[in-house]
Design a protein around this motif. Structure first.
Motif, PDB file in Angstrom:
ATOM      1  N   ILE A   1     105.058  -3.299  -6.184  1.00  0.00           N
ATOM      2  CA  ILE A   1     106.388  -2.974  -6.709  1.00  0.00           C
ATOM      3  C   ILE A   1     106.385  -3.341  -8.188  1.00  0.00           C
ATOM      4  N   LEU A   2     106.828  -2.408  -9.014  1.00  0.00           N
ATOM      5  CA  LEU A   2     106.875  -2.662 -10.456  1.00  0.00           C
ATOM      6  C   LEU A   2     108.321  -2.656 -10.934  1.00  0.00           C
ATOM      7  N   VAL A   3     108.710  -3.731 -11.617  1.00  0.00           N
ATOM      8  CA  VAL A   3     110.030  -3.827 -12.251  1.00  0.00           C
ATOM      9  C   VAL A   3     109.800  -3.779 -13.757  1.00  0.00           C
ATOM     10  N   SER A   4     110.324  -2.754 -14.416  1.00  0.00           N
ATOM     11  CA  SER A   4     110.158  -2.625 -15.863  1.00  0.00           C
ATOM     12  C   SER A   4     111.526  -2.566 -16.540  1.00  0.00           C
ATOM     13  N   TYR A   5     111.589  -3.141 -17.748  1.00  0.00           N
ATOM     14  CA  TYR A   5     112.840  -3.166 -18.514  1.00  0.00           C
ATOM     15  C   TYR A   5     112.489  -2.934 -19.968  1.00  0.00           C
ATOM     16  N   GLU A   6     113.042  -1.872 -20.536  1.00  0.00           N
ATOM     17  CA  GLU A   6     112.798  -1.525 -21.932  1.00  0.00           C
ATOM     18  C   GLU A   6     114.114  -1.511 -22.708  1.00  0.00           C
ATOM     19  N   VAL A   7     114.019  -1.855 -23.995  1.00  0.00           N
ATOM     20  CA  VAL A   7     115.202  -1.901 -24.860  1.00  0.00           C
ATOM     21  C   VAL A   7     114.930  -1.086 -26.121  1.00  0.00           C
ATOM     22  N   GLN A   8     115.932  -0.335 -26.528  1.00  0.00           N
ATOM     23  CA  GLN A   8     115.866   0.431 -27.771  1.00  0.00           C
ATOM     24  C   GLN A   8     117.241   0.371 -28.425  1.00  0.00           C
ATOM     25  N   ASP A   9     117.348  -0.476 -29.439  1.00  0.00           N
ATOM     26  CA  ASP A   9     118.641  -0.739 -30.074  1.00  0.00           C
ATOM     27  C   ASP A   9     119.621  -1.267 -29.019  1.00  0.00           C
ATOM     28  N   THR A  10     120.733  -0.548 -28.808  1.00  0.00           N
ATOM     29  CA  THR A  10     121.704  -1.011 -27.801  1.00  0.00           C
ATOM     30  C   THR A  10     121.483  -0.354 -26.443  1.00  0.00           C
ATOM     31  N   ASP A  11     120.491   0.527 -26.358  1.00  0.00           N
ATOM     32  CA  ASP A  11     120.204   1.204 -25.097  1.00  0.00           C
ATOM     33  C   ASP A  11     119.106   0.467 -24.344  1.00  0.00           C
ATOM     34  N   TRP A  12     119.053   0.672 -23.045  1.00  0.00           N
ATOM     35  CA  TRP A  12     118.019   0.031 -22.239  1.00  0.00           C
ATOM     36  C   TRP A  12     117.765   0.854 -20.978  1.00  0.00           C
ATOM     37  N   LYS A  13     116.619   0.591 -20.371  1.00  0.00           N
ATOM     38  CA  LYS A  13     116.260   1.281 -19.138  1.00  0.00           C
ATOM     39  C   LYS A  13     115.570   0.302 -18.197  1.00  0.00           C
ATOM     40  N   LEU A  14     116.073   0.234 -16.986  1.00  0.00           N
ATOM     41  CA  LEU A  14     115.500  -0.593 -15.926  1.00  0.00           C
ATOM     42  C   LEU A  14     114.941   0.340 -14.858  1.00  0.00           C
ATOM     43  N   VAL A  15     113.684   0.118 -14.466  1.00  0.00           N
ATOM     44  CA  VAL A  15     113.053   0.927 -13.418  1.00  0.00           C
ATOM     45  C   VAL A  15     112.447   0.003 -12.370  1.00  0.00           C
ATOM     46  N   VAL A  16     112.767   0.262 -11.113  1.00  0.00           N
ATOM     47  CA  VAL A  16     112.127  -0.425  -9.988  1.00  0.00           C
ATOM     48  C   VAL A  16     111.408   0.647  -9.181  1.00  0.00           C
ATOM     49  N   SER A  17     110.087   0.577  -9.164  1.00  0.00           N
ATOM     50  CA  SER A  17     109.298   1.602  -8.493  1.00  0.00           C
ATOM     51  C   SER A  17     108.286   0.966  -7.562  1.00  0.00           C
ATOM     52  N   ASP A  18     107.834   1.738  -6.589  1.00  0.00           N
ATOM     53  CA  ASP A  18     106.806   1.273  -5.658  1.00  0.00           C
ATOM     54  C   ASP A  18     105.825   2.390  -5.383  1.00  0.00           C
ATOM     55  N   ASN A  19     104.681   2.040  -4.839  1.00  0.00           N
ATOM     56  CA  ASN A  19     103.686   3.035  -4.456  1.00  0.00           C
ATOM     57  C   ASN A  19     103.624   3.170  -2.932  1.00  0.00           C
ATOM     58  N   GLY A  20     104.805   3.021  -2.330  1.00  0.00           N
ATOM     59  CA  GLY A  20     104.893   3.092  -0.874  1.00  0.00           C
ATOM     60  C   GLY A  20     104.969   4.502  -0.350  1.00  0.00           C
ATOM     61  N   ARG A  21     105.519   4.663   0.865  1.00  0.00           N
ATOM     62  CA  ARG A  21     105.454   5.940   1.569  1.00  0.00           C
ATOM     63  C   ARG A  21     106.434   6.986   1.048  1.00  0.00           C
ATOM     64  N   GLY A  22     107.456   6.580   0.321  1.00  0.00           N
ATOM     65  CA  GLY A  22     108.409   7.544  -0.201  1.00  0.00           C
ATOM     66  C   GLY A  22     109.016   8.389   0.890  1.00  0.00           C
ATOM     67  N   LYS A  23     109.048   9.701   0.691  1.00  0.00           N
ATOM     68  CA  LYS A  23     109.672  10.601   1.665  1.00  0.00           C
ATOM     69  C   LYS A  23     108.656  11.295   2.561  1.00  0.00           C
ATOM     70  N   ILE A  24     107.489  10.687   2.681  1.00  0.00           N
ATOM     71  CA  ILE A  24     106.449  11.333   3.467  1.00  0.00           C
ATOM     72  C   ILE A  24     106.809  11.419   4.940  1.00  0.00           C
ATOM     73  N   GLU A  25     107.659  10.477   5.418  1.00  0.00           N
ATOM     74  CA  GLU A  25     108.057  10.471   6.826  1.00  0.00           C
ATOM     75  C   GLU A  25     109.532  10.838   6.919  1.00  0.00           C
ATOM     76  N   THR A  26     109.839  11.856   7.683  1.00  0.00           N
ATOM     77  CA  THR A  26     111.218  12.316   7.779  1.00  0.00           C
ATOM     78  C   THR A  26     112.082  11.381   8.600  1.00  0.00           C
ATOM     79  N   ASN A  27     111.461  10.562   9.460  1.00  0.00           N
ATOM     80  CA  ASN A  27     112.242   9.635  10.280  1.00  0.00           C
ATOM     81  C   ASN A  27     112.319   8.238   9.676  1.00  0.00           C
ATOM     82  N   ALA A  28     111.987   8.141   8.381  1.00  0.00           N
ATOM     83  CA  ALA A  28     112.027   6.832   7.717  1.00  0.00           C
ATOM     84  C   ALA A  28     113.461   6.372   7.527  1.00  0.00           C
TER      85      ALA A  28
END
Length: 358
Positions: A281-308
């Motif tokens: 799991i990757l948590v990233s946080y970037e800042v540009q002046d007064t703007d920012w971006k937070l991303v929480v991502s994983d390399n898990g199964r995603g939508k590969i299983e319809t019954n998830a």
């Protein structure tokens, strides 16, 4: 410099200057006897002009000016022709009572003569000192109240932390005891909500009294705590944090921390149903002046299983995240494929320098 033809002209000008000074002012001869004073001196100290000229300063007003600390200072400073600035002393001034005075003095010597005059200016600072004392007392009282508030707040935080732990334990016990899958799912969701609040509360308790929270350290500490409490030895997951150096108000840190905790817990629970050596799991946080971006991502199964189970784009979790993002004036975007899931929280227009996928 203009020269006056008659000494009387210079004397008239000197007396006019003395009279225009708004604070008590006197002129003494080299024996410290009064030879001139302005109306402010006579009025404030209730001295009769007719009975003061030629009288030594210490003998004025029934020796009210014979103040040991004043006498000692003048008798030391005047013979040495030292200028005095804001020498403080006290004396009784009927009917005003005890007053705090500041004295400024200067001795004037004349060329070709052994004579000298000493100029004394007095300033009543009693009310100013009183105001300063009241201000200091108010500050001390305020500090005392703030200290009491800090103690009460710390006690409240301690009780909240204990209560959250108890609630989380009860919810987990109930979830394990029930037979209904739907009920178990709701109890586990409630447990996740409580753990989210507990994780943020625990870190902010450690930073009590700090108005600005350093984001990188905050997110790392938060994720370390989540890894210890949520990641099982039987299903290890690595949680990495990449963040720009920046600080945010503690109020914003609460919302940001709840978002991260919600998303990280969700990824731990649903992204890796079976053990994987590369689970991340990757948590990233970037800042540009007064703007920012937070991303929480994983390399898990995603939508590969319809019954998830529901991804973080639907259900109670997404509602909470969207509400918290709105408090931060940010937008939520979710991307989920068979390569993993990524949730981005972005404030304003921001061009990322980091890959969204883990």
């Amino acid at each position: 410099m203009r020269q006056y033809e008659a000494p009387e002209d210079a004397q008239t000008l000197a007396m006019a200057i003395v009279e225009t000074i708004p604070e008590p002012f006197v002129v003494l001869d080299d024996a410290l006897c009064l030879i001139a004073a302005n109306d402010a001196f006579y009025k404030i100290f209730d001295i009769d002009p007719a009975r003061s000229l030629g009288i030594m300063l210490y003998d004025l007003d029934e020796r009210q000016w014979d103040i040991p600390v004043l006498r000692g200072f003048l008798e030391l400073a005047v013979p040495q022709h030292r200028a005095i600035a804001d020498f403080e002393f006290e004396r009784d001034v009927p009917p005003l009572g005890r007053r705090i005075m500041l004295l400024s003095a200067r001795t004037v010597r004349y060329e070709g003569s052994d004579r000298s005059n000493t100029l004394l200016a007095f300033r009543d600072v009693t009310e100013a000192r009183k105001a300063e004392a009241e201000k200091q007392a108010l500050l001390e009282h305020t500090e005392k109240l703030l200290e009491q508030q800090r103690v009460l707040f710390q006690e409240m935080q301690h009780r909240v932390a204990n209560s959250l732990q108890i609630i989380a334990s009860i919810l987990m016990l109930k979830a394990r005891a029930v037979t209904s899958e739907e009920t178990r799912h709701h109890l586990e969701d409630a447990h996740q909500r409580v753990m989210s609040v507990a994780a943020v509360q625990n870190y902010l308790h450690l930073t009590d009294g700090i108005d600005q929270i350093e984001v990188a350290a905050y997110l790392r500490k938060l994720c370390e705590g989540l890894a210890k409490s949520m990641v099982l030895d039987s299903n290890p997951v690595t949680i990495d944090v990449t963040a720009d150096r920046s600080s945010i108000p503690s109020a914003n840190a609460v919302s940001l921390g709840l978002i991260v905790t919600e998303l990280v817990i969700n990824a731990i629970k649903y992204a890796f149903p079976s053990p994987r050596l590369d689970a991340r799991i990757l948590v990233s946080y970037e800042v540009q002046d007064t703007d920012w971006k937070l991303v929480v991502s994983d390399n898990g199964r995603g939508k590969i299983e319809t019954n998830a189970p529901p991804e973080p784009g639907s259900g109670l979790g997404s509602l909470i995240i969207k509400a918290l993002a709105q408090q931060l004036d940010a937008q939520v975007a979710l991307t989920s494929t068979d390569a993993g899931t990524s949730v981005a929280i972005t404030r304003a227009t921001f061009t990322s320098r980091m890959p969204n996928a883990a």
